[in-house]
Design an enzyme around this catalytic site. Sequence first.
Site, PDB file in Angstrom:
ATOM      1  N   GLU A 205     139.191  49.938  37.147  1.00  0.00           N
ATOM      2  CA  GLU A 205     138.487  48.757  36.622  1.00  0.00           C
ATOM      3  C   GLU A 205     139.228  47.476  37.025  1.00  0.00           C
ATOM      4  O   GLU A 205     138.630  46.454  37.321  1.00  0.00           O
ATOM      5  CB  GLU A 205     138.368  48.854  35.095  1.00  0.00           C
ATOM      6  CG  GLU A 205     137.517  50.009  34.592  1.00  0.00           C
ATOM      7  CD  GLU A 205     138.266  51.347  34.547  1.00  0.00           C
ATOM      8  OE1 GLU A 205     139.430  51.411  35.026  1.00  0.00           O
ATOM      9  OE2 GLU A 205     137.667  52.332  34.074  1.00  0.00           O
ATOM     10  N   ARG A 206     140.568  47.562  37.066  1.00  0.00           N
ATOM     11  CA  ARG A 206     141.371  46.388  37.416  1.00  0.00           C
ATOM     12  C   ARG A 206     141.182  46.016  38.879  1.00  0.00           C
ATOM     13  O   ARG A 206     141.076  44.835  39.217  1.00  0.00           O
ATOM     14  CB  ARG A 206     142.860  46.659  37.143  1.00  0.00           C
ATOM     15  CG  ARG A 206     143.775  45.452  37.285  1.00  0.00           C
ATOM     16  CD  ARG A 206     145.152  45.732  36.706  1.00  0.00           C
ATOM     17  NE  ARG A 206     145.012  46.135  35.320  1.00  0.00           N
ATOM     18  CZ  ARG A 206     145.712  47.126  34.758  1.00  0.00           C
ATOM     19  NH1 ARG A 206     146.596  47.818  35.453  1.00  0.00           N
ATOM     20  NH2 ARG A 206     145.528  47.446  33.495  1.00  0.00           N
TER      21      ARG A 206
ATOM     22  N   GLY B 130     142.766  49.872  32.766  1.00  0.00           N
ATOM     23  CA  GLY B 130     142.267  50.883  33.688  1.00  0.00           C
ATOM     24  C   GLY B 130     142.469  50.428  35.122  1.00  0.00           C
ATOM     25  O   GLY B 130     142.011  49.344  35.489  1.00  0.00           O
TER      26      GLY B 130
ATOM     27  N   LYS C 134     147.359  55.142  44.567  1.00  0.00           N
ATOM     28  CA  LYS C 134     148.240  54.374  43.675  1.00  0.00           C
ATOM     29  C   LYS C 134     148.933  55.303  42.681  1.00  0.00           C
ATOM     30  O   LYS C 134     150.127  55.196  42.423  1.00  0.00           O
ATOM     31  CB  LYS C 134     147.414  53.305  42.943  1.00  0.00           C
ATOM     32  CG  LYS C 134     148.163  52.540  41.881  1.00  0.00           C
ATOM     33  CD  LYS C 134     147.900  53.133  40.495  1.00  0.00           C
ATOM     34  CE  LYS C 134     148.805  52.465  39.485  1.00  0.00           C
ATOM     35  NZ  LYS C 134     148.609  53.038  38.118  1.00  0.00           N
TER      36      LYS C 134
ATOM     37  N   THR D  34     145.916  54.686  30.620  1.00  0.00           N
ATOM     38  CA  THR D  34     146.422  55.129  31.924  1.00  0.00           C
ATOM     39  C   THR D  34     145.988  56.560  32.233  1.00  0.00           C
ATOM     40  O   THR D  34     145.514  57.281  31.366  1.00  0.00           O
ATOM     41  CB  THR D  34     147.957  54.993  32.001  1.00  0.00           C
ATOM     42  OG1 THR D  34     148.356  55.019  33.375  1.00  0.00           O
ATOM     43  CG2 THR D  34     148.668  56.111  31.253  1.00  0.00           C
TER      44      THR D  34
ATOM     45  N   ASP E 152     151.235  47.332  22.450  1.00  0.00           N
ATOM     46  CA  ASP E 152     152.043  46.227  23.012  1.00  0.00           C
ATOM     47  C   ASP E 152     151.199  45.037  23.415  1.00  0.00           C
ATOM     48  O   ASP E 152     151.730  43.995  23.812  1.00  0.00           O
ATOM     49  CB  ASP E 152     152.800  46.718  24.263  1.00  0.00           C
ATOM     50  CG  ASP E 152     151.837  46.881  25.443  1.00  0.00           C
ATOM     51  OD1 ASP E 152     151.989  46.138  26.434  1.00  0.00           O
ATOM     52  OD2 ASP E 152     150.934  47.720  25.352  1.00  0.00           O
TER      53      ASP E 152
ATOM     54  N   ASP F   4     151.648  52.419  28.181  1.00  0.00           N
ATOM     55  CA  ASP F   4     152.154  51.342  29.051  1.00  0.00           C
ATOM     56  C   ASP F   4     152.454  50.086  28.240  1.00  0.00           C
ATOM     57  O   ASP F   4     151.574  49.536  27.608  1.00  0.00           O
ATOM     58  CB  ASP F   4     151.132  51.046  30.149  1.00  0.00           C
ATOM     59  CG  ASP F   4     150.994  52.233  31.084  1.00  0.00           C
ATOM     60  OD1 ASP F   4     149.886  52.796  31.185  1.00  0.00           O
ATOM     61  OD2 ASP F   4     152.006  52.638  31.684  1.00  0.00           O
TER      62      ASP F   4
ATOM     63  N   GLU G 296     154.497  48.129  33.600  1.00  0.00           N
ATOM     64  CA  GLU G 296     153.528  47.406  34.434  1.00  0.00           C
ATOM     65  C   GLU G 296     154.138  46.652  35.613  1.00  0.00           C
ATOM     66  O   GLU G 296     153.813  46.934  36.775  1.00  0.00           O
ATOM     67  CB  GLU G 296     152.717  46.419  33.551  1.00  0.00           C
ATOM     68  CG  GLU G 296     151.854  47.095  32.508  1.00  0.00           C
ATOM     69  CD  GLU G 296     150.679  47.887  33.063  1.00  0.00           C
ATOM     70  OE1 GLU G 296     149.944  48.492  32.276  1.00  0.00           O
ATOM     71  OE2 GLU G 296     150.491  47.907  34.293  1.00  0.00           O
TER      72      GLU G 296
ATOM     73  N   ASP H  63     150.408  54.032  22.038  1.00  0.00           N
ATOM     74  CA  ASP H  63     150.001  53.562  23.362  1.00  0.00           C
ATOM     75  C   ASP H  63     151.143  53.921  24.316  1.00  0.00           C
ATOM     76  O   ASP H  63     152.263  54.193  23.893  1.00  0.00           O
ATOM     77  CB  ASP H  63     149.812  52.037  23.275  1.00  0.00           C
ATOM     78  CG  ASP H  63     149.793  51.367  24.621  1.00  0.00           C
ATOM     79  OD1 ASP H  63     148.950  51.763  25.451  1.00  0.00           O
ATOM     80  OD2 ASP H  63     150.627  50.467  24.851  1.00  0.00           O
TER      81      ASP H  63
HETATM   82  C1  XBP Z   1     147.690  50.310  30.462  1.00  0.00           C
HETATM   83  C2  XBP Z   1     146.592  50.231  31.445  1.00  0.00           C
HETATM   84  C3  XBP Z   1     146.576  51.170  32.600  1.00  0.00           C
HETATM   85  C4  XBP Z   1     147.774  50.897  33.499  1.00  0.00           C
HETATM   86  C5  XBP Z   1     147.533  51.436  34.886  1.00  0.00           C
HETATM   87  O1  XBP Z   1     147.328  51.358  29.613  1.00  0.00           O
HETATM   88  O2  XBP Z   1     145.695  49.431  31.259  1.00  0.00           O
HETATM   89  O3  XBP Z   1     145.378  50.945  33.314  1.00  0.00           O
HETATM   90  O4  XBP Z   1     147.914  49.480  33.636  1.00  0.00           O
HETATM   91  O5  XBP Z   1     147.310  52.838  34.821  1.00  0.00           O
HETATM   92  P1  XBP Z   1     147.881  51.447  28.070  1.00  0.00           P
HETATM   93  P2  XBP Z   1     146.081  53.468  35.619  1.00  0.00           P
HETATM   94  O6  XBP Z   1     148.583  50.139  27.717  1.00  0.00           O
HETATM   95  O7  XBP Z   1     146.635  51.694  27.245  1.00  0.00           O
HETATM   96  O8  XBP Z   1     148.845  52.608  28.091  1.00  0.00           O
HETATM   97  O9  XBP Z   1     146.109  52.863  37.002  1.00  0.00           O
HETATM   98  O10 XBP Z   1     146.326  54.951  35.612  1.00  0.00           O
HETATM   99  O11 XBP Z   1     144.877  53.052  34.835  1.00  0.00           O
HETATM  100 MG    MG Z   2     149.807  49.071  26.531  1.00  0.00          MG
END
Ligand code: XBP
Ligand code: MG
Length: 256
Positions: free
Chosen positions: A58-59, A55, A88, A127, A182, A14, A21, A12
Amino acid sequence: MLAAMLEALIFDVDGTLADTERDGHRPAFNAAFAEAGLDWHWDEALYGELLAVTGGKERMRFYCERYAPAFLEQPDADQRIKALHAAKTRHYLKLLETGAIPLQPGVVRLLREAHGAGLRLAIATTTTPENVTALLPAELMALFEIVGAGDTVANKKPAPDIYQWVLREMDLPPSACLAFEDSYNGLKASLAAGLPTVVTLSEYTRDHDFLGALAVLSDLGEPGRPSKVQSGTLHGKALVDLDLLKIWHREAIRES
Ligand code: XBP
Ligand code: MG
């Protein structure tokens, strides 16, 4: 048929490769909102609530449903969300260029060790793809055979889709791999794809439910900076190395 050998590691991004984040994605969202003249401001606490949805697009929709429902009543709401997300991403990429977001302890060490020993490496993230190439130095990016990211799949984590897509691309069974995550959503996704999973914590995920993880750790550890265990065992080691991954993998396959 269960694979005996550990052949690949799937990461993964993020929260796992880097803690992106709170000080990365969050200010980038806020900069995009300000630029668009919206009075939305995602503080640290609110962002923690919104991270329940993976996403970025979606968020934002999730935020609107809860706090700005009128925004979704506009006929061009979808296009506006897409435009906000593009802005963003632009802000996030600029922030990454400053080097403000370091990689987590042990990530570079383990990637190099695993690749050097012939293991295949992949990424499975929610992401946006360009966020991955901007986060990792080119020499690390080159170690990854497959990058599954963003809208590659329709259903983001906790759905298993992105992990299943990566496994198909690598033509590997989940039993030949280990996943690194994570968050609760991420672990749900990797386990649903049948992947034994190691969890390293990030700022927002310390109190998440990690039932089913092989181990839950502060991070992968570095020489002189041991990994702290929340659950599972390092088998007497102070950090996560390839030897320990093979032990965990054997245990996981034996138990499955
Ligand atoms: C983390 C996410 C991503 C990021 C924001 O992804 O949920 O949506 O928070 O990135 P992961 P985007 O932990 O699966 O790496 O705005 O590009 O979605
Ligand atoms: Mg993650």
